[in-house]
Design an enzyme around this catalytic site. Structure first.
Site, mmCIF file in Angstrom:
data_model
loop_
_atom_site.group_PDB
_atom_site.id
_atom_site.type_symbol
_atom_site.label_atom_id
_atom_site.label_comp_id
_atom_site.label_asym_id
_atom_site.label_seq_id
_atom_site.Cartn_x
_atom_site.Cartn_y
_atom_site.Cartn_z
ATOM 1 C CE LYS A 54 -1.437 2.253 3.386
ATOM 2 N NZ LYS A 54 -2.626 2.188 4.186
ATOM 3 C CG ASP B 23 0.635 8.748 10.756
ATOM 4 O OD1 ASP B 23 1.094 9.898 10.932
ATOM 5 O OD2 ASP B 23 -0.176 8.473 9.855
ATOM 6 C CE LYS C 40 1.805 13.299 10.750
ATOM 7 N NZ LYS C 40 0.902 12.487 9.903
#
Length: 335
Positions: free
Chosen positions: A68, A226, A230
């Site tokens: 992905k 992620d 962050k």
């Protein structure tokens, strides 16, 4: 090779009760099998406030696995575009041949991420919930609220976002979907102090939730952190929680809220951490009583991507007259 577009995928895959057990089983497989899931590869495009991630996982016994590519470009709202995009490729585990391209523009990622939020709430939130809070007003905030509606009944939703206009749009959108009173509030503290479940869905680089705001019975699902920079929760939120669960310890220790708690000394690097698959498999509990404060750190895993891509492929190929099938061994001639 099969090629499917976003509109075709949306015909067959929705955020519903069919999705939840598929993603739940993926977490269980991660806990009980020798799933091959390499670290995320990420390209940062800082000048455009963007990032591109590559995730994958091979689940033993499956005839294909997903590769992905997903992007998050967080200035896209200025262009009237969604922040998320991407596609998935299914590769044969027998021959290594690419078998399908799912041109979902990030849709399958949105759905599988929301499903993980529902699974976290199912196992970690109190049974009796009155108020749900969401911090963030983008597409994932909407998906998370829809997913929570599959896991718990609730009467009220508290919404906080930096943009009042975006909060109002979310409120209007969700009033047509949820049987709940949706209220916009002025700050994150109001959300946390007055909610039974709180979901954070932002790309924040500074904590949005403080440990002092936590209260007995609260469950928090933090899914925005992620990347190393962050952070949505103060690091000591994890220390104050009675029960802390992450989707995968290795990944969260590198990218998630766990990363900051370790870096700031609130949790030791070798401390035992519960993974979500241990909860879904029944190895341990997500919540022991209604007074516990529970936190789930979701960074998004390749095993979720493989699970939803396999489901999508199955449903899409069972339906006649959908998608494009090509022989990629033959030459293509253009006129």
């Amino acid at each position: 090779m099969h090629i499917f577009t976003e509109s075709e995928i949306k015909q067959m895959i929705e955020l519903d009760k069919q999705i939840i057990p598929v993603i739940e089983d993926a977490f269980t497989q991660l806990a009980i099998k020798e799933v091959i899931m390499p670290p995320i590869m990420r390209v940062d495009v800082k000048e455009n406030n963007g990032e591109v991630d590559v995730k994958t996982a091979y689940i033993p016994g499956k005839d294909m696995f997903a590769l992905k590519v997903s992007s998050g470009f967080f200035n896209n709202y200025k262009l009237g575009l969604p922040s998320a995009n991407g596609l998935m490729m299914l590769i044969s585990t027998v021959t290594g041949e690419p078998k399908a391209l799912l041109l979902d523009n990030g849709y399958l990622t949105e759905v599988r991420t929301a499903a993980a939020g529902a699974i976290a709430a199912k196992h970690m939130a109190k049974e009796n919930v009155k108020t749900v809070g969401v911090i963030g007003t983008g597409a994932q905030a909407r998906y998370q609220l829809k997913a929570l509606d599959l896991a718990r009944d609730f009467e009220k939703v508290l919404v906080y976002g930096r943009s009042l206009d975006n909060a109002k749009k979310l409120q209007a959108d969700m009033e047509d979907v949820l049987d709940a009173d949706i209220q916009i509030v002025a700050d994150a503290e109001t959300v946390v102090r007055n909610s039974d479940i709180v979901v954070t869905t932002t790309p924040a680089a500074e904590p949005l939730i403080k440990a002092d705001w936590l209260h007995p019975g609260l469950h928090i699902t933090a899914m925005g952190s992620d990347a190393e920079e962050k952070q949505e929760l103060e690091a000591d939120v994890l220390k104050k929680a009675d029960r802390f669960v992450c989707d995968t310890k290795t990944q969260c220790a590198r990218l998630g809220e766990l990363h900051h708690a370790i870096e700031q000394g609130f949790i030791s690097e070798d401390a035992p951490v519960i993974e979500l698959g241990e909860v879904t498999s029944g190895k341990t509990k997500g919540r022991l009583n209604d007074q516990e404060i529970t936190v789930c750190d979701l960074t998004g895993t390749g095993v979720q991507d493989t699970a939803i891509a396999l489901l999508a492929f199955k449903l899409l190929t069972e339906k006649e007259g959908i998608g494009l099938q090509i022989d990629n061994k033959k030459s293509l001639h253009f006129t």
